[in-house]
Design an enzyme around this catalytic site. Sequence first.
Site, PDB file in Angstrom:
ATOM      1  N   ASP A 161      17.931  -5.219  15.389  1.00 26.42           N
ATOM      2  CA  ASP A 161      16.542  -4.850  15.105  1.00 26.42           C
ATOM      3  C   ASP A 161      15.587  -5.529  16.074  1.00 26.42           C
ATOM      4  OD1 ASP A 161      14.611  -3.386  13.854  1.00 26.42           O
ATOM      5  OD2 ASP A 161      14.500  -4.625  12.051  1.00 26.42           O
ATOM      6  N   GLU A 182      14.070   1.389   4.309  1.00 26.36           N
ATOM      7  CA  GLU A 182      13.803  -0.040   4.536  1.00 26.36           C
ATOM      8  C   GLU A 182      12.640  -0.453   3.645  1.00 26.36           C
ATOM      9  OE1 GLU A 182      12.905  -3.178   8.198  1.00 26.36           O
ATOM     10  OE2 GLU A 182      12.219  -1.107   8.365  1.00 26.36           O
ATOM     11  N   HIS A 241      20.228  -0.022  17.327  1.00 19.98           N
ATOM     12  CA  HIS A 241      18.885  -0.246  16.766  1.00 19.98           C
ATOM     13  C   HIS A 241      18.361  -1.594  17.253  1.00 19.98           C
ATOM     14  CE1 HIS A 241      16.001   0.728  13.300  1.00 19.98           C
ATOM     15  NE2 HIS A 241      15.556  -0.396  13.817  1.00 19.98           N
ATOM     16  N   HIS A 284      14.665  -3.056  19.085  1.00 19.84           N
ATOM     17  CA  HIS A 284      13.312  -2.756  19.562  1.00 19.84           C
ATOM     18  C   HIS A 284      12.998  -3.549  20.825  1.00 19.84           C
ATOM     19  CE1 HIS A 284      11.801  -0.427  16.059  1.00 19.84           C
ATOM     20  NE2 HIS A 284      12.740  -1.111  15.410  1.00 19.84           N
ATOM     21  N   ASP A 308      10.158  -4.219  22.183  1.00 17.69           N
ATOM     22  CA  ASP A 308       9.047  -5.149  21.993  1.00 17.69           C
ATOM     23  C   ASP A 308       9.366  -6.214  20.955  1.00 17.69           C
ATOM     24  OD1 ASP A 308       9.096  -3.189  20.065  1.00 17.69           O
ATOM     25  OD2 ASP A 308       6.937  -2.921  19.934  1.00 17.69           O
ATOM     26  N   HIS A 345      13.431   5.845  10.985  1.00 15.23           N
ATOM     27  CA  HIS A 345      13.354   4.674  10.121  1.00 15.23           C
ATOM     28  C   HIS A 345      13.174   5.164   8.678  1.00 15.23           C
ATOM     29  CE1 HIS A 345      12.745   2.121  13.662  1.00 15.23           C
ATOM     30  NE2 HIS A 345      12.813   1.070  12.877  1.00 15.23           N
ATOM     31  N   GLY A 359       7.123   2.155  12.229  1.00 15.14           N
ATOM     32  CA  GLY A 359       5.864   1.630  11.720  1.00 15.14           C
ATOM     33  C   GLY A 359       5.875   1.638  10.209  1.00 15.14           C
TER      34      GLY A 359
END
Length: 365
Positions: free
Chosen positions: A300, A210, A19, A21, A23, A207, A180
């Site tokens: 993350d 969370e 996991h 990202h 970006d 996701h 998102g």
Amino acid sequence: MTPTELEAHLAQLPKVLLHDHLDGGLRPQTVIELAADAGHDLPTDDPEALADWFQESADSGSLVRYLETFDHTIAVMQTAAALHRVAREAVLDLAADGVVYAELRWAPEQHLRGGLGLQDTVDAVQAGIVEGIELAASGGRVIRVGQIVTAMRHADRWQEIAELAVANRDAGVVGLDIAGAEDGFPPSRHPEIWRYLADADFPVTIHAGEAAGLESIAEAVHLGQADRLGHGARIVEDIDLDHTDGVATLGSLAHWVRDHQIPLELCPCSNLQTGVAPTIAEHQITRLKELDFAVTLNTDNRLMSRTSMTNEMTRLVREAGWTIDDLADVTITAAWSAFIHHDERRALVDDVILPGYQAIEGAQL
């Protein structure tokens, strides 16, 4: 060990990252240089100050505010060259941290402002990954990296992105994710894509658990048929812990997740920033691991959390009392949970993870 010695020791361990990202892992200097090329204004042009800004902005305790930091990274990732560079550097940074297998997730639909098509973005990222792997190998580090293509929950392009992911299953894409704003955009928003992905025998991580709780997790595992849960930390809301004797009573959903060993992609440092956990010592990852949930350790967003896999491990050892055996357990669980075939997982465990840990067997952390 001193803190410096401990971190140096842990840096040598082979790591598996499920996991992360794309970006959320840019180098500050890269953000500055790409922003200059794109004419995008940043809070500061000093790399160290920019790193501070990302971390401080992400430390708000709000997932919504946390996600706002991505406005800057996504803005500078709108050309094929930029995507290629970011992917290449991500692979090199992970390899330098001892990561031997990684899955980088990102949302192609967020990178079309400069005129690229969806397939163009996937091609650019894959080219960067391939180059990064080759450069890492030339420096003596072996790493395997796959893409997880992500659909943004609020954008309602889920089917299109799912089809993009499946179309590239033999070109570097290993799975699909939705990300998102979790609360208010559940998997049931577009239930048809989960049937499509299941019929295509295509891996899914969602996701959940969370920003939203048990209902989100339930939809992810039952409707979405998720092979893994992105975070999933709030499954503890379905666990009643008797603090007198330490006995835990699991609810039906917690039993389902544990009984089926659905891997939890937990991210301690990030979870602190978004208010999922109060401290590393109290983070759900330790208790869930003790209760035999399928726990994996992840970063993350390395830029926003100013973290690495070595840092995540170091903090769990220092603040939550983890041992080398605990780290080996979550690494092996992650390897067996990777979106690659069974024989490839076995080779990853037997030929890479176990020898790497056995090399320091008996080490006292």
